[in-house]
Write a protein that holds these residues in place. Sequence first.
Motif, PDB file in Angstrom:
ATOM      1  N   ASP A   1      16.357   4.630  21.657  1.00  0.00           N
ATOM      2  CA  ASP A   1      16.531   5.303  20.997  1.00  0.00           C
ATOM      3  C   ASP A   1      15.876   5.209  19.650  1.00  0.00           C
ATOM      4  OD1 ASP A   1      18.884   4.309  20.406  1.00  0.00           O
ATOM      5  OD2 ASP A   1      19.863   6.210  19.954  1.00  0.00           O
ATOM      6  N   HIS A   2      15.611   5.618  18.889  1.00  0.00           N
ATOM      7  CA  HIS A   2      14.493   5.599  17.204  1.00  0.00           C
ATOM      8  C   HIS A   2      13.140   4.725  17.152  1.00  0.00           C
ATOM      9  CE1 HIS A   2      18.941   6.779  15.716  1.00  0.00           C
ATOM     10  NE2 HIS A   2      19.245   5.917  16.633  1.00  0.00           N
ATOM     11  N   TRP A   3      12.515   5.337  18.077  1.00  0.00           N
ATOM     12  CA  TRP A   3      11.137   5.560  18.514  1.00  0.00           C
ATOM     13  C   TRP A   3      10.448   6.055  17.393  1.00  0.00           C
ATOM     14  CZ3 TRP A   3       9.954   0.182  19.671  1.00  0.00           C
ATOM     15  CH2 TRP A   3      11.089  -0.356  20.389  1.00  0.00           C
ATOM     16  N   CYS A   4       8.810   6.286  16.708  1.00  0.00           N
ATOM     17  CA  CYS A   4       8.184   7.334  16.719  1.00  0.00           C
ATOM     18  C   CYS A   4       8.075   7.850  17.730  1.00  0.00           C
ATOM     19  CB  CYS A   4       7.103   6.123  16.108  1.00  0.00           C
ATOM     20  SG  CYS A   4       7.988   5.269  14.727  1.00  0.00           S
ATOM     21  N   PRO A   5       7.796   8.871  16.932  1.00  0.00           N
ATOM     22  CA  PRO A   5       7.702  10.417  18.457  1.00  0.00           C
ATOM     23  C   PRO A   5       6.186  10.067  18.813  1.00  0.00           C
ATOM     24  CG  PRO A   5       9.093  11.456  16.669  1.00  0.00           C
ATOM     25  CD  PRO A   5       8.678  10.321  16.526  1.00  0.00           C
ATOM     26  N   TYR A   6       5.803  10.644  19.753  1.00  0.00           N
ATOM     27  CA  TYR A   6       4.530  10.797  20.590  1.00  0.00           C
ATOM     28  C   TYR A   6       4.023   9.041  20.079  1.00  0.00           C
ATOM     29  CZ  TYR A   6       4.650  15.187  19.508  1.00  0.00           C
ATOM     30  OH  TYR A   6       5.095  16.740  19.775  1.00  0.00           O
TER      31      TYR A   6
ATOM     32  N   VAL B   1      12.321  -2.577  13.518  1.00  0.00           N
ATOM     33  CA  VAL B   1      10.879  -2.358  14.083  1.00  0.00           C
ATOM     34  C   VAL B   1       9.401  -2.084  14.398  1.00  0.00           C
ATOM     35  CG1 VAL B   1      12.483  -3.670  15.075  1.00  0.00           C
ATOM     36  CG2 VAL B   1      11.641  -1.736  16.806  1.00  0.00           C
ATOM     37  N   CYS B   2      10.665  -0.684  13.818  1.00  0.00           N
ATOM     38  CA  CYS B   2       8.813   0.590  14.043  1.00  0.00           C
ATOM     39  C   CYS B   2       8.468   0.483  12.305  1.00  0.00           C
ATOM     40  CB  CYS B   2       8.966   1.941  12.875  1.00  0.00           C
ATOM     41  SG  CYS B   2      10.117   2.231  15.287  1.00  0.00           S
ATOM     42  N   THR B   3       6.723  -0.121  12.343  1.00  0.00           N
ATOM     43  CA  THR B   3       6.072  -0.618  11.236  1.00  0.00           C
ATOM     44  C   THR B   3       5.640   0.275  10.481  1.00  0.00           C
ATOM     45  OG1 THR B   3       3.816  -0.280  12.125  1.00  0.00           O
ATOM     46  CG2 THR B   3       5.107  -2.820  12.663  1.00  0.00           C
ATOM     47  N   PRO B   4       4.737   0.413   9.388  1.00  0.00           N
ATOM     48  CA  PRO B   4       4.450   1.325   8.551  1.00  0.00           C
ATOM     49  C   PRO B   4       3.555   2.169   9.288  1.00  0.00           C
ATOM     50  CG  PRO B   4       5.496  -0.068   6.817  1.00  0.00           C
ATOM     51  CD  PRO B   4       5.290  -0.371   8.373  1.00  0.00           C
ATOM     52  N   GLU B   5       2.230   1.164  10.239  1.00  0.00           N
ATOM     53  CA  GLU B   5       1.685   2.025  10.462  1.00  0.00           C
ATOM     54  C   GLU B   5       2.015   3.131  11.643  1.00  0.00           C
ATOM     55  OE1 GLU B   5       0.463  -2.004   8.053  1.00  0.00           O
ATOM     56  OE2 GLU B   5       1.772  -1.481   9.992  1.00  0.00           O
ATOM     57  N   GLU B   6       2.633   2.766  12.480  1.00  0.00           N
ATOM     58  CA  GLU B   6       3.600   3.836  13.494  1.00  0.00           C
ATOM     59  C   GLU B   6       3.991   4.739  12.608  1.00  0.00           C
ATOM     60  OE1 GLU B   6       4.184  -0.187  17.026  1.00  0.00           O
ATOM     61  OE2 GLU B   6       5.798   0.281  15.592  1.00  0.00           O
ATOM     62  N   ILE B   7       4.730   4.982  11.432  1.00  0.00           N
ATOM     63  CA  ILE B   7       5.806   5.887  11.524  1.00  0.00           C
ATOM     64  C   ILE B   7       4.401   6.481  11.091  1.00  0.00           C
ATOM     65  CG2 ILE B   7       6.704   6.565   9.166  1.00  0.00           C
ATOM     66  CD1 ILE B   7       7.697   3.829   9.825  1.00  0.00           C
ATOM     67  N   GLU B   8       3.363   5.994  10.239  1.00  0.00           N
ATOM     68  CA  GLU B   8       1.961   7.232  10.161  1.00  0.00           C
ATOM     69  C   GLU B   8       1.369   8.465  11.080  1.00  0.00           C
ATOM     70  OE1 GLU B   8      -0.172   8.196   5.946  1.00  0.00           O
ATOM     71  OE2 GLU B   8       1.936   7.023   6.728  1.00  0.00           O
ATOM     72  N   GLN B   9       1.292   6.951  11.609  1.00  0.00           N
ATOM     73  CA  GLN B   9       0.503   7.558  12.770  1.00  0.00           C
ATOM     74  C   GLN B   9       1.095   8.553  13.778  1.00  0.00           C
ATOM     75  OE1 GLN B   9      -0.320   4.753  16.084  1.00  0.00           O
ATOM     76  NE2 GLN B   9      -0.974   6.310  17.056  1.00  0.00           N
ATOM     77  N   SER B  10       2.641   8.501  13.598  1.00  0.00           N
ATOM     78  CA  SER B  10       3.632   9.370  14.251  1.00  0.00           C
ATOM     79  C   SER B  10       3.740  10.372  13.842  1.00  0.00           C
ATOM     80  CB  SER B  10       4.690   8.737  14.988  1.00  0.00           C
ATOM     81  OG  SER B  10       5.845   9.951  15.072  1.00  0.00           O
ATOM     82  N   HIS B  11       4.009  10.166  11.798  1.00  0.00           N
ATOM     83  CA  HIS B  11       4.261  11.257  11.075  1.00  0.00           C
ATOM     84  C   HIS B  11       2.672  12.506  11.532  1.00  0.00           C
ATOM     85  CE1 HIS B  11       5.607  13.939   8.422  1.00  0.00           C
ATOM     86  NE2 HIS B  11       4.459  13.897   7.021  1.00  0.00           N
TER      87      HIS B  11
ATOM     88  N   MET C   1       0.953  -1.295   0.403  1.00  0.00           N
ATOM     89  CA  MET C   1       0.383   0.015  -0.198  1.00  0.00           C
ATOM     90  C   MET C   1       0.903   1.816  -0.036  1.00  0.00           C
ATOM     91  SD  MET C   1      -2.228   1.249   3.673  1.00  0.00           S
ATOM     92  CE  MET C   1      -2.657   2.507   3.345  1.00  0.00           C
ATOM     93  N   MET C   2       0.446   2.121  -0.659  1.00  0.00           N
ATOM     94  CA  MET C   2       1.019   3.349  -0.770  1.00  0.00           C
ATOM     95  C   MET C   2       0.600   4.364   0.545  1.00  0.00           C
ATOM     96  SD  MET C   2       3.429   4.260  -2.815  1.00  0.00           S
ATOM     97  CE  MET C   2       3.939   6.222  -3.161  1.00  0.00           C
ATOM     98  N   TRP C   3       1.595   5.294   0.895  1.00  0.00           N
ATOM     99  CA  TRP C   3       1.371   5.841   2.484  1.00  0.00           C
ATOM    100  C   TRP C   3       1.053   8.009   2.247  1.00  0.00           C
ATOM    101  CZ3 TRP C   3      -0.607   3.488   6.894  1.00  0.00           C
ATOM    102  CH2 TRP C   3      -0.471   1.491   7.323  1.00  0.00           C
ATOM    103  N   LYS C   4       0.696   8.225   2.426  1.00  0.00           N
ATOM    104  CA  LYS C   4       0.439   9.708   2.013  1.00  0.00           C
ATOM    105  C   LYS C   4       1.749  10.032   1.821  1.00  0.00           C
ATOM    106  CE  LYS C   4      -3.454  10.624   5.440  1.00  0.00           C
ATOM    107  NZ  LYS C   4      -3.868  11.426   6.059  1.00  0.00           N
ATOM    108  N   ASP C   5       1.623  11.163   0.943  1.00  0.00           N
ATOM    109  CA  ASP C   5       2.961  11.768   0.904  1.00  0.00           C
ATOM    110  C   ASP C   5       3.656  12.504   2.112  1.00  0.00           C
ATOM    111  OD1 ASP C   5       5.226  13.784  -0.610  1.00  0.00           O
ATOM    112  OD2 ASP C   5       4.229  14.163  -2.057  1.00  0.00           O
TER     113      ASP C   5
END
Length: 317
Positions: free
Chosen positions: A261-266, A295-305, A1-5
């Motif tokens: 370190d290197h976890w998704c903010p929030y 270990v950060c998933t695409p879903e977590e990266i999207e949510q954090s962003h 799947m393509m996530w948001k730009d």
Amino acid sequence: MMWKDKGQYSFSTCWNIKRHQTGSEMINEIRELGFRFVELNYNVTNELLSTIEPMIERGEIGVSSVHNTFPHVADPDYGTDSVLLGFDDEEKRQRSIDLLIRSAEYANRYGAKAVVVHPGEVPFDYNIDNELKKLYNEQGHESPAYTKLWGEMIERREAAAGHYLSRIGDSLEEVCDRIDAKGWDVSIGIETRSRCYQMPTLREAKTIFDRLQGARVGLWYDFGHGMMMERMGLYDNARDMEAIKDNVVGIHIHETVGLSDHWCPYVHSGDMEYFDRFLPIIAAVPVKVYELKAVCTPEEIEQSHELLLAKLAGLPA
């Protein structure tokens, strides 16, 4: 799947470099997250570049920054945890300078705006940072054992810091002069570090910028590392960032959980407030790079962003 730009935000290859044998596959996985820019980290080899460079040439991916030493150099003397630009051994220091120039040459070739460099450290006979983190996790930072060892580390660090800062300043001055002579539009970003004996602190960075006014050198503010160093007792981000906020050339966006370190903010810390102190810098800097662990998933990266964008939208104009 393509996530948001993700627009101007960039993403470090440290997230997925261990999963890929082929550079183009690594970059395509990052593109699927919605990123149009990447930071090529220090583990990127010439072999990986052989399939990444055609993508850069075709405009399929932009390069925001490269991370020294680039491409990958296997010798730990010139790695990410080294005295590097502060070497007393003149031959080693010159080699470090030449390698940083080489990184800048690649950055210039790829249209990147900055080279991230870990400039140096106060050397210790053993990894005292490891020992301190162990005590922090097992006994707490107010325990007598931690307080005693921390005091020993600080005493040695403060006694030697001036010498190594001066060497690092000499090296950066030479690097900037050589970059200017070549006419490259590339900044050198000295990164806030993850071990307590490494340089610079925010205040140490300020002394370098004061010395090299007008040079192409600024702070690469790694927020997760800054959080770790604050927790350990090395500096106070909210207090000290005032002095360097106008010198920040780029950032690594990630958060810590404790001293990891290197976890998704929030998202991973569950703390919706601490990271907010970095928002004005995120809004202002030209180069914004997520530097997340595998270990950060695409879903977590999207949510954090999305959380980050919402927070930024709420900043006073």
